[in-house]
Design a protein around this motif. Sequence first.
Motif, PDB file in Angstrom:
ATOM      1  N   LYS A   1       0.828  -1.208   0.000  1.00 43.32           N
ATOM      2  CA  LYS A   1       0.000   0.000   0.000  1.00 43.32           C
ATOM      3  C   LYS A   1       0.859   1.253   0.000  1.00 43.32           C
ATOM      4  O   LYS A   1       0.531   2.260  -0.628  1.00 43.32           O
ATOM      5  CB  LYS A   1      -0.917   0.000   1.233  1.00 43.32           C
TER       6      LYS A   1
ATOM      7  N   GLN B   1       2.186   1.732  -3.359  1.00 43.27           N
ATOM      8  CA  GLN B   1       1.115   2.184  -4.233  1.00 43.27           C
ATOM      9  C   GLN B   1       0.866   3.669  -4.033  1.00 43.27           C
ATOM     10  O   GLN B   1       0.606   4.397  -4.989  1.00 43.27           O
ATOM     11  CB  GLN B   1      -0.156   1.380  -3.943  1.00 43.27           C
ATOM     12  N   SER B   2       0.947   4.111  -2.784  1.00 41.76           N
ATOM     13  CA  SER B   2       0.689   5.529  -2.528  1.00 41.76           C
ATOM     14  C   SER B   2       1.797   6.400  -3.093  1.00 41.76           C
ATOM     15  O   SER B   2       1.587   7.571  -3.409  1.00 41.76           O
ATOM     16  CB  SER B   2       0.540   5.768  -1.020  1.00 41.76           C
TER      17      SER B   2
ATOM     18  N   SER C   1      -1.454   3.488  -9.547  1.00 42.11           N
ATOM     19  CA  SER C   1      -0.973   2.113  -9.730  1.00 42.11           C
ATOM     20  C   SER C   1      -1.940   1.123  -9.104  1.00 42.11           C
ATOM     21  O   SER C   1      -2.762   1.477  -8.255  1.00 42.11           O
ATOM     22  CB  SER C   1       0.411   1.955  -9.118  1.00 42.11           C
ATOM     23  N   THR C   2      -1.810  -0.112  -9.531  1.00 43.45           N
ATOM     24  CA  THR C   2      -2.681  -1.173  -9.006  1.00 43.45           C
ATOM     25  C   THR C   2      -1.829  -2.310  -8.468  1.00 43.45           C
ATOM     26  O   THR C   2      -0.656  -2.439  -8.805  1.00 43.45           O
ATOM     27  CB  THR C   2      -3.593  -1.737 -10.106  1.00 43.45           C
ATOM     28  N   ILE C   3      -2.464  -3.118  -7.660  1.00 41.49           N
ATOM     29  CA  ILE C   3      -1.765  -4.273  -7.099  1.00 41.49           C
ATOM     30  C   ILE C   3      -2.356  -5.526  -7.708  1.00 41.49           C
ATOM     31  O   ILE C   3      -3.572  -5.732  -7.668  1.00 41.49           O
ATOM     32  CB  ILE C   3      -1.922  -4.328  -5.572  1.00 41.49           C
TER      33      ILE C   3
ATOM     34  N   VAL D   1       3.141  -4.427  -7.908  1.00 39.31           N
ATOM     35  CA  VAL D   1       2.547  -3.094  -8.037  1.00 39.31           C
ATOM     36  C   VAL D   1       2.819  -2.640  -9.453  1.00 39.31           C
ATOM     37  O   VAL D   1       3.968  -2.558  -9.887  1.00 39.31           O
ATOM     38  CB  VAL D   1       3.170  -2.111  -7.024  1.00 39.31           C
TER      39      VAL D   1
ATOM     40  N   ASP E   1       2.227   0.210 -12.379  1.00 40.23           N
ATOM     41  CA  ASP E   1       1.837   1.611 -12.515  1.00 40.23           C
ATOM     42  C   ASP E   1       0.841   1.783 -13.663  1.00 40.23           C
ATOM     43  O   ASP E   1       0.505   0.838 -14.363  1.00 40.23           O
ATOM     44  CB  ASP E   1       3.060   2.517 -12.668  1.00 40.23           C
TER      45      ASP E   1
END
Lengths: 406, 605
Positions: B366, B369-370, B375-377, B392, B394
């Motif tokens: 997380k 991601q921040s 972006s997604t996981i 992760v 982008d």
Amino acid sequence: MLRQDCSNLLSAEFPAAIHNYRRPQKIDKKFVGESVLATGSFDASAGIWRRWEEGGGKGKPAAEIDFTGGLAGGDAEAEEEEDEEWRFAVILDGHDSEIKSLAFSPTSPLLGTCSRDKSVWIWEELEDDNFETVAVLQDHEGDVKCVAWHPGEELLASASYDDNVRLWREDVDDWACCALLTGHKGTVWWVEFEGADRIGMLGTSDEVSEEQKAVLELREKAGPRLLSCSDDHTIRVWRRIPKERREMPTGQGSLPSIWKNNNFEEQWIEEARLPQVHERPVYALNWSKKTGRVASTGSDGKIVVYEERWKSGATDKKEPNGDVTMEDGTPTTVAVTEPIPTSAKDGSGTLTEWVAVAEVENAHDVFEVNHVCWATRADKGKRFDDEEVLISTGDDGEVKVWTFDT
Amino acid sequence: MSAILSADDLNDFINPGIACIKPVETLPQQQPPEENANPYEVTTEDKVKAENAPPAQISLTDCLACSGCVTSAEAVLVSLQSHSEVLDTLDRHAELRLPVQDCVRAANGMDGIDEDGRIFVASVSPQSRASLAATYNVSEQQAGHMIAQLLSGPYGLRSGGTHGSGFTWVVDTNVMREACLVAAAEEVQQALNAPTEGQKKLILTSACPGWICYAEKTHPHILPHLSKLKSPQALTGTLLKSILAKKFGVPPEKVWHMAVMPCFDKKLEASRGELTSHSWHGREGEDAIRDTDCVITARELLMLAESRNISFPCLPRKPLAKHFRPPFPDPTVNAFLFGRRRHIKGTQGSASSIGTSGGYLHHVLKTQQSLHPGSTISIHRGRNADVADYSVIDSSGKTIFKAARYYGFRNIQNLVRRLKPAKASRMPGANHRRPARKPGSGAGEGDYAYVEVMACPGGCTNGGGQIKVGDVGTLRQTGVENGSWEQEVLPAQREWLGWVDEAYFSASSEDEDVDDGDADGDVDMDVLNCPGVKGEGRSDDVVDGIDRSYIHGILEHWSSITGVELEKLIYTTFRAVESDVGKESVGGNEMERVSALAVAQGGGW
């Protein structure tokens, strides 16, 4: 380097490689286009070797051959003929102490290893020399001496210093023990399954009666049986009790928890014991896939061959004809008179008997004999197709080949 | 896994186990034949004196037969930390009565206190609460209250014992866990920016003691990869002892910290030489005092209650009355430890991605991601439920961060094998052009930046010290009239674990509940009014519900009030353990040395 076929051997003794303490111990081989050999070592690692088989028969069945001669030192020949020799592929680490036995599964890309660290490991072969640990099974309470795969299912048997044999199977996403075979009074040194092609078949192919037919059908349904041999001098035959369909309890949404496990656990009973010929711990046995005969050997230096027969009035006396003069060649015929420990209402055990048909004493002089196995005979002295010889190894450092006369 | 653990400072030595084939034979001293000795009389034990047993000689050939040898180090260590040890300690030492209002004391010690007194503190892990909650069919929060009632309340330990001692503070390790998560994410970022020999790019979690002991003993090559962070247990211990010792002017040994944990391996972690006052207290001349004195499992907590004839399920399920928990000597820390957990609502991941071992991986993902908006996981499950790959990705589709979760011994095998440096094999026939082992091939384990490694399949809720479904039936009936518990059909262990997990994850949603006050109906006003408590939405540096700047503030505060650098407080080290079996023992009889250690009190190790 030992070769698989015996073309250079006469039925006589020849000195084998000197074994040192770090020798790879048990080797299991299967044929897959290229042959793969797994070696287990006292340094707690297992090795995987590969070799291209030139023109090897396509339909050659997997022959399990156990070598105890060491891979001692490099062979000048080997380096020249690289293509014909075994190439080292990968090392499998993980065990804590000496690996005692390993076996490839005939039905899936799995390898089972067991060790003095009381654990049984299951590995899966993925592509590109990649072996992954699938399971680490630690139920045994002592040194695990031997593992063997069921010929038709993904079921692994293991034998241990804790006097027990355990059977293992996959349960959802992990492997677990599905049966515990107790009864032996000492270390179980070896386990082996019956050949898949001749489950419960008996030597003679005479007409079978109705009762005998029932026995054969029952055995077919139960699947290949399991043999175990032990410090307690006995060799026992185990048979699965196949599950009947159970009635579901009516009117309830979910099964009580005790039933949930029953679909996974298996029930095996001791079906019979082989005639007790050995006077000391029995270290190894081999159940011929071709003939159904069992050969056993152990600390007393004897090699004994047994056959299973329908019980009848007459007892056949077979004279074995080995290459070493025997002290006492009279075979013993012993019907199984001991009561079967658990109720075998199906009567499968009582119509057959195991008979010792050949025996050799002091097979390796005064030394213990560690291993024995059947192998297809291929030398010039071969008398008929599918003739099998016995190969034995002993503490004298020698590998001996024995012929068996029916 | 604990069967192969070892501890620092203690040499592993091998005692012939019960199953050994070579029993220690002790020949009786040769007695001179007595006058009138009756040859038919049986010799009795008192007539025959055993010699001092020499060390048993076991040669390699003997050992091939049986493998019955057991290293006694772990057995001794684990047995020293038990519920009886807790009760003995409570009985041996009076609880230091602390002034409720006055936080500052003279450095010379407190007036008129018992020389032998102790400040008792306890910490409880969420997995233990979940196990108890599932066992007694209460909510996780209620289980937490019941534990506090047992340890601190009037109906619990204080109702008995020599001194009526109980625990002054009962802390939730979840609090320090948040600090661990934030620090872990930073550690990862640092390693990504500038990997060094001391901290390589791939970081493996080090909070699981089962994993650590195994790695130290069997795979020293991965030690440079381990996260330097202390585990929540260790960090809680350091925090409690360092602040209490400083604020009350007492030596660290006056604070006695007990932890309730889901497994036995945490006992071994508590015994580590690296997790003592020596690393933060600075006074080298003193004996090292452990940050955590005693670890008991959830199951042993119930045995603790039973030993004092307290029925756990009958304890009140409300929070403790205020006067049973004096404020912690520092108001900021007090709010941090005991304030209402105001979880700022973040996106919660699915239970399986968080895991039941603190959610390290989840938080690191997380955080990454921040740092990369948009972006997604993505998750890719491995060969079983305990292995998974996480990436992760982008907004342009590029993978910027790869991580994984490996729970369970069988899966850890595959991880360490691939991390092993390649060694050319000297086997005959080996192809010398190719390394024998295959490092970093296949799934690209070399590309991971972070792997959460836990020894127990299913995570910490499946720890060895948790309550097994087989015991639940009897436990529910203990101390309760027949029929007051609904007769529920209990599932198999696997499904039971699901219930425990459910209790574990239900905790985070409970935090939003209104505090319904303690047993007296009072709400803790001090906590709400204390400075340093961040309100909702105060900060915008929030990752997954955790306010990072708040955590940073707390850590800085902690460092400043104790006067110890933050690195010394939150980081630890690891070292490879080498077996000295077969080597010359360093001076003195091994057996004597270990026995001496075994009887030494609190911190003798």
